[in-house]
Design an enzyme around this catalytic site. Sequence first.
Site, PDB file in Angstrom:
ATOM      1  N   SER A 160      52.262  73.115 109.989  1.00  0.00           N
ATOM      2  CA  SER A 160      53.432  72.729 109.205  1.00  0.00           C
ATOM      3  C   SER A 160      54.654  72.564 110.112  1.00  0.00           C
ATOM      4  O   SER A 160      54.640  71.707 110.982  1.00  0.00           O
ATOM      5  CB  SER A 160      53.660  73.752 108.088  1.00  0.00           C
ATOM      6  OG  SER A 160      54.492  73.221 107.108  1.00  0.00           O
ATOM      7  N   ASP A 236      47.334  69.759  99.221  1.00  0.00           N
ATOM      8  CA  ASP A 236      48.532  70.422  99.737  1.00  0.00           C
ATOM      9  C   ASP A 236      49.746  69.972  98.914  1.00  0.00           C
ATOM     10  O   ASP A 236      50.082  68.778  98.890  1.00  0.00           O
ATOM     11  CB  ASP A 236      48.688  70.017 101.218  1.00  0.00           C
ATOM     12  CG  ASP A 236      49.815  70.722 101.923  1.00  0.00           C
ATOM     13  OD1 ASP A 236      50.823  71.067 101.277  1.00  0.00           O
ATOM     14  OD2 ASP A 236      49.689  70.921 103.149  1.00  0.00           O
ATOM     15  N   HIS A 269      47.874  74.213 101.521  1.00  0.00           N
ATOM     16  CA  HIS A 269      48.740  74.404 102.693  1.00  0.00           C
ATOM     17  C   HIS A 269      48.563  75.784 103.330  1.00  0.00           C
ATOM     18  O   HIS A 269      49.246  76.116 104.284  1.00  0.00           O
ATOM     19  CB  HIS A 269      50.200  74.239 102.242  1.00  0.00           C
ATOM     20  CG  HIS A 269      51.162  73.956 103.357  1.00  0.00           C
ATOM     21  ND1 HIS A 269      51.117  72.813 104.125  1.00  0.00           N
ATOM     22  CD2 HIS A 269      52.201  74.681 103.850  1.00  0.00           C
ATOM     23  CE1 HIS A 269      52.086  72.839 105.023  1.00  0.00           C
ATOM     24  NE2 HIS A 269      52.759  73.968 104.890  1.00  0.00           N
TER      25      HIS A 269
HETATM   26  N1  LIG Z   1      57.942  81.291 101.471  1.00  0.00           N
HETATM   27  C1  LIG Z   1      57.505  80.264 100.617  1.00  0.00           C
HETATM   28  C2  LIG Z   1      56.305  79.537 101.203  1.00  0.00           C
HETATM   29  C3  LIG Z   1      56.553  79.084 102.613  1.00  0.00           C
HETATM   30  C4  LIG Z   1      55.281  78.596 103.229  1.00  0.00           C
HETATM   31  O1  LIG Z   1      54.414  78.041 102.588  1.00  0.00           O
HETATM   32  N2  LIG Z   1      55.192  78.784 104.528  1.00  0.00           N
HETATM   33  C5  LIG Z   1      54.036  78.317 105.242  1.00  0.00           C
HETATM   34  C6  LIG Z   1      54.475  77.326 106.255  1.00  0.00           C
HETATM   35  S1  LIG Z   1      55.340  75.994 105.456  1.00  0.00           S
HETATM   36  C7  LIG Z   1      55.847  74.955 106.713  1.00  0.00           C
HETATM   37  O2  LIG Z   1      56.241  75.261 107.761  1.00  0.00           O
HETATM   38  C8  LIG Z   1      53.343  79.511 105.863  1.00  0.00           C
HETATM   39  O3  LIG Z   1      52.704  79.386 106.879  1.00  0.00           O
HETATM   40  N3  LIG Z   1      53.479  80.664 105.221  1.00  0.00           N
HETATM   41  C9  LIG Z   1      52.965  81.908 105.750  1.00  0.00           C
HETATM   42  C10 LIG Z   1      51.620  82.312 105.259  1.00  0.00           C
HETATM   43  O4  LIG Z   1      51.118  83.337 105.770  1.00  0.00           O
HETATM   44  O5  LIG Z   1      51.008  81.614 104.428  1.00  0.00           O
HETATM   45  C11 LIG Z   1      57.122  80.900  99.340  1.00  0.00           C
HETATM   46  O6  LIG Z   1      57.229  82.103  99.318  1.00  0.00           O
HETATM   47  O7  LIG Z   1      56.699  80.175  98.460  1.00  0.00           O
END
Ligand SMILES: N[C@@H](CCC(=O)N[C@@H](CSC=O)C(=O)NCC(=O)O)C(=O)O
EC number: 3.1.2.12
Length: 291
Positions: A160, A236, A269
């Site tokens: 991402s 996604d 995602h």
């Molecule tokens: N914090 C948000 C969700 C944020 C999210 O999906 N972060 C992804 C990367 S998005 C693009 O850079 C991520 O890797 N999150 C960490 C994980 O461990 O999944 C929410 O709370 O909805």
Amino acid sequence: MSIQTFGHEAFFMQLNSDIKSFGGRQRQYTHPSQTLSCEMTFSIYLPLQAEFGPVPVLYWLSGLTCTDQNFVTKAGAQVYAAEHGIAIVCPDTSPRGDSVPDDSDGGWDFGLGAGFYLNATQPPWSTNYQMYDYVIEELPTLIEQNFPIDSQRQAISGHSMGGHGALTIALKNTARFRSVSAFSPIVAPTQCPWGEKAFTHYLGGDRNDWLQYDACSLVAIATDQLPVLVDQGTGDDFLETQLKTELLVETAQAAKYPMQIRMQEGYDHSYFFIASFIGEHIAFHAEHLTD
Ligand SMILES: N[C@@H](CCC(=O)N[C@@H](CSC=O)C(=O)NCC(=O)O)C(=O)O
């Protein structure tokens, strides 16, 4: 705690944890960063092969809201790194600390955990948000001076925002990396809300200044080509609004830049997607990292 000499400065690197995994060591360190003007934490997986000589290294850049730990605890990469004898270095995603400015609106897509792997030029961000220099200069120097890493065999990957970081850093440093891969990358941050928000704050309002950190813009002018692998899930939720994989497909075709860009049916995602294909990504890098 180990004390090392780095240039003309003395610096400290503190070992926070050291866990055996698939015969190797999964470690976490904290060190003062001169580039970012704060303390930084990173993780490194050292395969068993590192006990016998220098090993190739894969840098992994994580996405929004992540620390060095998301990939370490969720991707399941250690088994593949052990198999191929590759070290994996995972930096944090932004500078950290009470003195580091954050999004005053409390958003998670900008500020802490959202450094976008660029060098900010605008106050107050420019004091700390120099993640491009940290990832390409300070961290590799620290790694190479303290671990049995073969600096001639480096690759980079990410997810991402980290996929954006991996692609842009590799495209700008083709002599440094043998291969690049990405999961669900933001391929054109100059054309999506996450990128527009972050770049406006970090780089200012002149969009010409943004193009140096936009993978599609860099592909369009690329002269040297690297092996590229991209995986993107069709399920996604961010695909249409933020990631826009089709722009990379179109740009690579127009620029005659060969890339493997794979649309993976039904994947979202999350790290479940990354865990499903990280073995293939590490095998892809191993092919190019093995002489
Ligand atoms: N914090 C948000 C969700 C944020 C999210 O999906 N972060 C992804 C990367 S998005 C693009 O850079 C991520 O890797 N999150 C960490 C994980 O461990 O999944 C929410 O709370 O909805």
